[in-house]
Design a protein around this motif. Structure first.
Motif, mmCIF file in Angstrom:
data_model
loop_
_atom_site.group_PDB
_atom_site.id
_atom_site.type_symbol
_atom_site.label_atom_id
_atom_site.label_comp_id
_atom_site.label_asym_id
_atom_site.label_seq_id
_atom_site.Cartn_x
_atom_site.Cartn_y
_atom_site.Cartn_z
ATOM 1 N N GLY A 1 0.778 -1.224 0.000
ATOM 2 C CA GLY A 1 0.000 0.000 0.000
ATOM 3 C C GLY A 1 0.809 1.273 0.000
ATOM 4 O O GLY A 1 0.237 2.361 -0.139
ATOM 5 N N LEU A 2 2.139 1.196 0.153
ATOM 6 C CA LEU A 2 2.952 2.412 0.113
ATOM 7 C C LEU A 2 3.026 2.936 -1.311
ATOM 8 O O LEU A 2 3.201 2.173 -2.263
ATOM 9 C CB LEU A 2 4.379 2.136 0.602
ATOM 10 N N TYR A 3 2.914 4.240 -1.471
ATOM 11 C CA TYR A 3 3.150 4.873 -2.760
ATOM 12 C C TYR A 3 4.594 5.367 -2.792
ATOM 13 O O TYR A 3 5.032 6.112 -1.916
ATOM 14 C CB TYR A 3 2.203 6.041 -2.990
ATOM 15 N N PHE A 4 5.340 4.945 -3.804
ATOM 16 C CA PHE A 4 6.745 5.298 -3.945
ATOM 17 C C PHE A 4 6.905 6.439 -4.946
ATOM 18 O O PHE A 4 6.268 6.456 -6.005
ATOM 19 C CB PHE A 4 7.558 4.092 -4.428
ATOM 20 N N PHE A 5 7.795 7.379 -4.638
ATOM 21 C CA PHE A 5 8.142 8.458 -5.543
ATOM 22 C C PHE A 5 9.600 8.839 -5.284
ATOM 23 O O PHE A 5 10.244 8.317 -4.365
ATOM 24 C CB PHE A 5 7.216 9.664 -5.357
ATOM 25 N N ALA A 6 10.151 9.727 -6.087
ATOM 26 C CA ALA A 6 11.551 10.118 -5.932
ATOM 27 C C ALA A 6 11.744 11.502 -6.541
ATOM 28 O O ALA A 6 10.811 12.098 -7.091
ATOM 29 C CB ALA A 6 12.475 9.094 -6.587
ATOM 30 N N ASP A 7 12.978 12.015 -6.455
ATOM 31 C CA ASP A 7 13.259 13.337 -7.000
ATOM 32 C C ASP A 7 14.561 13.335 -7.790
ATOM 33 O O ASP A 7 15.552 12.716 -7.400
ATOM 34 C CB ASP A 7 13.350 14.378 -5.884
ATOM 35 N N TYR A 8 14.536 14.054 -8.908
ATOM 36 C CA TYR A 8 15.682 14.127 -9.814
ATOM 37 C C TYR A 8 16.868 14.838 -9.170
ATOM 38 O O TYR A 8 18.022 14.423 -9.353
ATOM 39 C CB TYR A 8 15.246 14.861 -11.087
ATOM 40 N N CYS A 9 16.621 15.926 -8.427
ATOM 41 C CA CYS A 9 17.709 16.731 -7.873
ATOM 42 C C CYS A 9 18.223 16.200 -6.537
ATOM 43 O O CYS A 9 19.424 16.102 -6.310
ATOM 44 C CB CYS A 9 17.266 18.180 -7.694
ATOM 45 N N SER A 10 17.311 15.882 -5.636
ATOM 46 C CA SER A 10 17.731 15.483 -4.290
ATOM 47 C C SER A 10 18.211 14.043 -4.233
ATOM 48 O O SER A 10 18.913 13.655 -3.299
ATOM 49 C CB SER A 10 16.571 15.656 -3.300
ATOM 50 N N ASN A 11 17.803 13.211 -5.218
ATOM 51 C CA ASN A 11 18.116 11.781 -5.248
ATOM 52 C C ASN A 11 17.522 11.019 -4.070
ATOM 53 O O ASN A 11 17.929 9.896 -3.776
ATOM 54 C CB ASN A 11 19.628 11.551 -5.312
ATOM 55 N N GLU A 12 16.536 11.613 -3.404
ATOM 56 C CA GLU A 12 15.816 10.913 -2.343
ATOM 57 C C GLU A 12 14.706 10.047 -2.934
ATOM 58 O O GLU A 12 14.166 10.349 -3.994
ATOM 59 C CB GLU A 12 15.207 11.919 -1.369
ATOM 60 N N ILE A 13 14.391 8.987 -2.223
ATOM 61 C CA ILE A 13 13.224 8.168 -2.536
ATOM 62 C C ILE A 13 12.234 8.363 -1.402
ATOM 63 O O ILE A 13 12.604 8.331 -0.226
ATOM 64 C CB ILE A 13 13.595 6.685 -2.687
ATOM 65 N N GLY A 14 10.974 8.575 -1.752
ATOM 66 C CA GLY A 14 9.973 8.830 -0.729
ATOM 67 C C GLY A 14 8.836 7.839 -0.800
ATOM 68 O O GLY A 14 8.641 7.140 -1.803
ATOM 69 N N THR A 15 8.071 7.771 0.277
ATOM 70 C CA THR A 15 6.863 6.952 0.318
ATOM 71 C C THR A 15 5.744 7.737 0.985
ATOM 72 O O THR A 15 5.978 8.602 1.826
ATOM 73 C CB THR A 15 7.062 5.639 1.103
ATOM 74 N N LEU A 16 4.521 7.432 0.567
ATOM 75 C CA LEU A 16 3.323 7.898 1.259
ATOM 76 C C LEU A 16 2.638 6.698 1.872
ATOM 77 O O LEU A 16 2.434 5.674 1.207
ATOM 78 C CB LEU A 16 2.366 8.595 0.302
ATOM 79 N N THR A 17 2.270 6.822 3.145
ATOM 80 C CA THR A 17 1.574 5.768 3.871
ATOM 81 C C THR A 17 0.174 6.234 4.211
ATOM 82 O O THR A 17 -0.002 7.310 4.798
ATOM 83 C CB THR A 17 2.311 5.430 5.179
#
Length: 469
Positions: A319-335
């Motif tokens: 159920g986690l939504y995964f996303f990321a960013d081109y500049c920061s190189n972080e990977i994120g999730t929404l719960t």
């Protein structure tokens, strides 16, 4: 193939007890050039779009087929520099690809305009497309070289959805996002299995603006700036749209499967904040993001949308939504947390420039950066089902009803034993053991599939599947 692991910890809280998924990136395939899109065709292969005009096939073992599946380099324009938003951008396989061999591409041509077209796989080689089979479906004139959108996907309704940016220029100078007479700044929906009106596609009868003479019939949703990537939740059919912001906010929008004709606000609003509200409709008519990331509080600059995890290997990701960013190189999730969403970010992965997620036929996730030649598989090292540690123990009965027994035969008792449901929620945690034989009551748990995680004092771990009848 040698595997490289990059492990970053982040905490999310699921249920009453805290599960701690560990995002681990494992090198899956190498030798790619500027990968910008990853799709599957209903089978075990991954198809990777390279920005300069190629589709490459990755086998299940991570090996790369040398000959490109498709080469349209001579037709693709404006993608000569890493970071340019033009080029070969999108790929979608027809739901009946296995029988009709149809797949659809989205690229900017040598004039800088968007082309959506259909190709057919070769009749004699499943790993090779027929380059002479192109049928143009749709063209969109692009006033500038940026904000092309370019992603595509088929919904469960069999319709082809296409993301289109606002046409570029700072601040959407001609207000294409709000202009229903333009295909720019929109999510489009067309029927590629039929033709009408002199086009190689038809308008679905339930598209939201077909009764509005001032609106284009292809439009499904509007008010987006540069929806670089979007995806369908394979469980709910909801659409997830990561929209690249102007200069202040990156945003994530979710479109419920039952909704159509939504206005996501650009250029009136960027994220939840007014941007240029001159001539705009009442804000109550607009749909605002479920999550935003302020540039002032992060080093985000260009969001890349991924998928809600619906695979089977990592229940902590469910159920986690995964996303990321081109500049920061972080990977994120929404719960999901009731009616709200909790956002978590990893520390950055150096230098990749994330631009694409992929979902394989089983729902497992992958990620690629345009500055890297590698496709990585996203893994949860904490809840891996690879049972390599605590190997000398027995768990019975399985399936169980009211009691689960664990017997450790190597004289090593665990630190904790945790039961997780398939949504990744920790539903029972046991610790402080006095014996190598452990009895756990499961009487209060519902029937279904669970994962039993055993953790040792020094970080050892093992995970086994459990069925409760």
């Amino acid at each position: 193939m040698k595997k490289y692991h990059f492990i970053v910890l982040f905490l999310i809280f699921l249920g009453e007890l805290d599960a701690q998924p560990t995002i681990s990136l494992e090198s899956f395939a190498t030798g790619l050039d500027k990968p910008v899109n990853i799709k599957h065709a209903g089978d075990a292969r991954l198809f990777v779009v390279e920005q300069e005009g190629f589709i490459r096939i990755v086998n299940t073992d991570g090996s790369l087929i040398t000959t490109p599946f498709l080469d349209i380099e001579s037709q693709v324009g404006g993608s000569g520099t890493i970071g340019d938003e033009r080029g070969f951008l999108g790929l979608a396989f027809h739901p009946n690809f296995a029988t009709n061999g149809f797949f659809y591409v989205n690229y900017t041509n040598t004039s800088g305009n968007t082309v959506v077209s259909r190709f057919t796989v070769s009749g004699s080689n499943a790993n090779l497309a027929n380059t002479n089979s192109e049928q143009i479906i749709l063209t969109i004139n692009q006033p500038a070289g940026n904000h092309n959108g370019g992603d595509m996907a088929f919904g469960s309704d069999g319709m082809l959805y296409i993301s289109s940016g606002d046409g570029g220029g700072s601040g959407d100078p001609t207000d294409k996002g709000q202009d229903l007479s333009s295909l720019l700044g929109k999510i489009l929906r067309i029927d590629v299995d039929n033709a009408s009106g002199g086009n190689n596609y038809a308008i679905p009868s339930n598209n939201p603006f077909i009764s509005d003479p001032a609106a284009l019939d292809e439009i499904w949703a509007y008010g987006v700036r540069n929806p670089w990537k979007f995806s369908f939740d394979r469980q709910t059919n909801d659409i997830w749209i990561a929209d690249v912001g102007q200069g202040g906010f990156e945003e994530i929008n979710m479109m419920p499967s039952t909704m159509a004709g939504l206005n996501y606000g650009w250029r009136c609003y960027e994220g939840n904040n007014p941007f240029n509200t001159g001539g705009c409709a009442n804000m109550n008519t607009m749909t605002f993001p479920i999550a935003t990331l302020a540039h002032s509080s992060t080093s985000f600059c260009s969001i890349t949308g991924g998928y809600r995890y619906r695979g089977a290997q990592y229940p902590g990701f469910q159920g986690l939504y995964f996303f990321a960013d081109y500049c920061s190189n972080e990977i994120g999730t929404l719960t999901e947390n009731g009616s709200t969403w909790n956002l978590s970010l990893t520390p950055p992965f150096n230098g990749n420039g994330w631009v694409a997620f992929g979902e394989d036929v089983n729902g497992e996730l992958y990620i690629a950066g345009i500055n890297s030649s590698t496709i990585y598989k996203i893994k949860d090292a904490t809840l891996s089902t690879d049972n390599t540690l605590f190997s000398n123990f027995k768990m019975f009965p399985n399936p169980a009803k009211t009691v689960l027994n664990l017997v450790f035969t190597n004289r090593t008792t665990p630190e904790t034993i945790t039961l997780y449901d398939v949504q990744g929620r920790a539903v029972k945690k046991v610790k402080d053991f006095s014996s190598n034989t452990i009895e756990i009551s499961t009487e209060q748990l519902n029937k279904g599939l669970y994962f039993v995680q055993i953790l040792g004092a020094n970080g050892e771990k093992a995970t086994k599947k459990l069925v409760l009848n």
